[in-house]
Design a protein around this motif. Structure first.
Motif, short mmCIF file in Angstrom:
data_model
loop_
_atom_site.label_atom_id
_atom_site.label_comp_id
_atom_site.label_asym_id
_atom_site.label_seq_id
_atom_site.Cartn_x
_atom_site.Cartn_y
_atom_site.Cartn_z
N VAL A 77 -6.38 -7.12 -2.47
CA VAL A 77 -7.72 -6.57 -2.70
C VAL A 77 -8.51 -6.74 -1.40
CG1 VAL A 77 -8.62 -8.76 -3.66
CG2 VAL A 77 -9.76 -6.60 -4.20
N ILE A 78 -9.29 -5.74 -1.07
CA ILE A 78 -10.09 -5.77 0.16
C ILE A 78 -11.54 -5.47 -0.20
CG2 ILE A 78 -10.41 -4.80 2.47
CD1 ILE A 78 -7.56 -3.67 2.23
N GLY A 79 -12.45 -6.26 0.36
CA GLY A 79 -13.86 -5.99 0.08
C GLY A 79 -14.77 -6.59 1.11
N GLU A 80 -16.02 -6.26 0.99
CA GLU A 80 -16.99 -6.69 2.00
C GLU A 80 -18.38 -6.72 1.38
OE1 GLU A 80 -16.53 -4.60 5.65
OE2 GLU A 80 -18.65 -4.75 6.13
N VAL A 81 -19.18 -7.66 1.83
CA VAL A 81 -20.59 -7.66 1.44
C VAL A 81 -21.34 -6.74 2.38
CG1 VAL A 81 -22.68 -9.06 1.24
CG2 VAL A 81 -20.49 -9.99 0.49
N ARG A 82 -22.03 -5.75 1.84
CA ARG A 82 -22.82 -4.81 2.65
C ARG A 82 -24.26 -4.86 2.18
NH1 ARG A 82 -19.09 -1.42 5.54
NH2 ARG A 82 -20.98 -0.62 6.55
N ALA A 83 -25.16 -4.70 3.14
CA ALA A 83 -26.58 -4.82 2.79
C ALA A 83 -27.38 -3.62 3.24
CB ALA A 83 -27.16 -6.09 3.41
N TRP A 84 -28.23 -3.15 2.39
CA TRP A 84 -29.28 -2.16 2.67
C TRP A 84 -28.79 -0.76 2.96
CZ3 TRP A 84 -32.57 -4.68 0.33
CH2 TRP A 84 -32.73 -6.05 0.55
N GLU A 85 -27.50 -0.52 2.87
CA GLU A 85 -27.05 0.86 3.00
C GLU A 85 -27.37 1.59 1.71
OE1 GLU A 85 -23.18 -0.29 3.94
OE2 GLU A 85 -23.46 -0.12 6.10
N PHE A 87 -13.23 -2.21 -1.57
CA PHE A 87 -12.74 -0.99 -0.92
C PHE A 87 -11.38 -0.55 -1.45
CE2 PHE A 87 -15.10 -2.62 3.03
CZ PHE A 87 -16.26 -2.02 2.63
N ALA A 88 -10.55 -1.53 -1.75
CA ALA A 88 -9.19 -1.19 -2.18
C ALA A 88 -8.62 -2.31 -3.02
CB ALA A 88 -8.30 -0.98 -0.95
N ILE A 89 -7.85 -1.92 -4.00
CA ILE A 89 -7.10 -2.91 -4.79
C ILE A 89 -5.80 -2.23 -5.20
CG2 ILE A 89 -8.25 -2.31 -6.99
CD1 ILE A 89 -8.01 -5.36 -7.69
N SER A 90 -4.70 -2.87 -4.95
CA SER A 90 -3.40 -2.27 -5.26
C SER A 90 -2.43 -3.35 -5.73
CB SER A 90 -2.79 -1.61 -4.01
OG SER A 90 -3.36 -0.36 -3.79
N ASP A 122 0.84 -1.20 0.00
CA ASP A 122 0.00 0.00 0.00
C ASP A 122 0.87 1.26 0.00
OD1 ASP A 122 -2.21 1.73 0.28
OD2 ASP A 122 -2.11 1.62 2.46
N GLU A 123 1.93 1.22 0.79
CA GLU A 123 2.82 2.39 0.87
C GLU A 123 3.51 2.63 -0.49
OE1 GLU A 123 6.21 1.95 3.40
OE2 GLU A 123 6.64 4.10 3.41
N LEU A 124 3.87 1.53 -1.16
CA LEU A 124 4.51 1.67 -2.47
C LEU A 124 3.59 2.40 -3.45
CD1 LEU A 124 6.14 -1.82 -3.16
CD2 LEU A 124 7.32 0.38 -3.02
N VAL A 125 2.29 2.10 -3.36
CA VAL A 125 1.33 2.65 -4.31
C VAL A 125 0.84 4.03 -3.88
CG1 VAL A 125 -0.94 2.29 -5.38
CG2 VAL A 125 0.60 0.35 -5.03
N SER A 126 0.50 4.17 -2.60
CA SER A 126 -0.10 5.43 -2.14
C SER A 126 0.93 6.44 -1.64
CB SER A 126 -1.11 5.15 -1.02
OG SER A 126 -0.44 4.73 0.16
#
Lengths: 171, 152
Positions: A87-95, A105-108, A39-43
């Motif tokens: 890669v980071i992600g999550e299943v979210r409902a009804w928001e 959320f993120a992919i690098s 992440d530091e390399l990319v951001s």
């Protein structure tokens, strides 16, 4: 600690779409420093608190709905593997009135490892995890001026969705 | 958003050529595929040649070759050769100095920003992938369905 459907002690899963010389596996708690450095390399920003909290939260609840996968280069001289992407992600409902969907959320990917379809393999892996969780839509949000990342997601078939992000500076 | 005819022709021509960068295509072949006049197409191709995206090959069996990068060339790169993509116009100077004029301009600028970002994110490789997937089964202008909608 397991993240999403994987656990730290599991045998890495080799997928048909993985590029040669790399493998994708679910990240384990012990991987957080490696991913922080990618992440530091990319951001260009070192975020130890963020990464520590991310992995701590993942171990606490909602296993099977939150996912972190890492790509690592295999076949090093010492037989070890080096993280080159995540890669980071999550299943979210009804928001926002949305039915359950998978959020990326993120992919690098380490700039030195790009053009090798690593990002594509990571995205495919998390999409498979989302589908296994029972959702059929994957979403993400991108800074409008991040042409590289937007081109990547477009190239993977993503288009503008039914939501528009709004914001303001509060008085 | 509407594109000028030259921009649309240029995109079609570049896509035809980029599909196989080793293949030379005569202008007539491209024009026939899209129902475009050779005269207009020739002017568009000249601009594309000057930009370096396309090369003209003279002589028997000659034609045009794509010389750019399908992964790096975006729709914005092509459209910008023929028209400005931003700058909402049409307000008089007096109108633009009013609060109403400025508020309206802020909204139009917002729309322009989104259009520009979208066009700048779609590469020729992405366009060719969309075309090859055959996702678009409605006639142009037909209502219903959004871009990317799958068949069935």
């Amino acid at each position: 600690m397991g993240t999403g459907s994987g656990t730290g002690g599991e045998k890495p899963e080799i997928m048909a779409e993985e590029p040669a010389g790399y493998r994708i596996r679910a990240a384990a708690e012990a991987d957080w420093r490696q991913l922080m450095h990618v992440d530091e390399l990319v951001s260009g920003v070192l975020k130890p608190d963020y990464w520590r909290d991310l992995f701590a939260n993942l171990s606490e609840k909602r296993l099977g709905e939150r996912f972190i996968y890492l790509a690592e280069r295999t076949g090093g001289k010492d037989g070890g593997a080096t993280a080159i992407g995540f890669v980071i992600g999550e299943v979210r409902a009804w928001e926002f009135g949305s039915e359950p969907c998978g959020w990326v959320f993120a992919i690098s990917v380490d700039p030195a490892a790009r053009e090798g379809r690593v990002g594509e393999a990571l995205l495919k892996r998390i999409q498979r995890a989302f589908k296994d969780s029972g959702v059929r839509i994957v979403r993400t949000m991108i800074a409008r001026d991040n042409h590289l990342l937007m081109s990547f997601f477009r190239g993977e078939g993503m288009t503008a969705g039914p939501y528009i992000q709004l914001e303001k500076e509060m008085e | 958003m509407k594109l000028q005819t030259s921009s649309r022709i240029a995109i079609y021509a570049v896509l035809e050529l980029a599909r196989d960068p080793t293949r030379q295509l005569p202008a007539a072949g491209i024009g026939e595929a899209y129902g475009v006049s050779i005269h207009h197409l020739a002017k568009v191709l000249n601009t594309l040649v000057r930009s370096g995206l396309v090369k003209s090959v003279r002589g028997a069996g000659g034609g045009y070759l794509f010389t750019g990068s399908v992964k790096r060339t975006t729709l914005l790169d092509i459209i910008s050769l023929f028209e400005p993509v931003e700058v909402s116009e049409g307000t008089s100077r007096r109108e633009a100095e009013t609060q109403g004029g400025m508020a309206l301009q802020a909204i139009l600028d917002e729309i322009d920003d989104i259009s520009r970002a979208t066009l700048n994110s779609v590469t020729l490789a992405t366009m060719l992938k969309l075309i090859d997937q055959g996702r678009f089964d409605r006639a142009p202008g037909e209502a219903g369905g959004r871009a990317g909608e799958k068949r069935g």
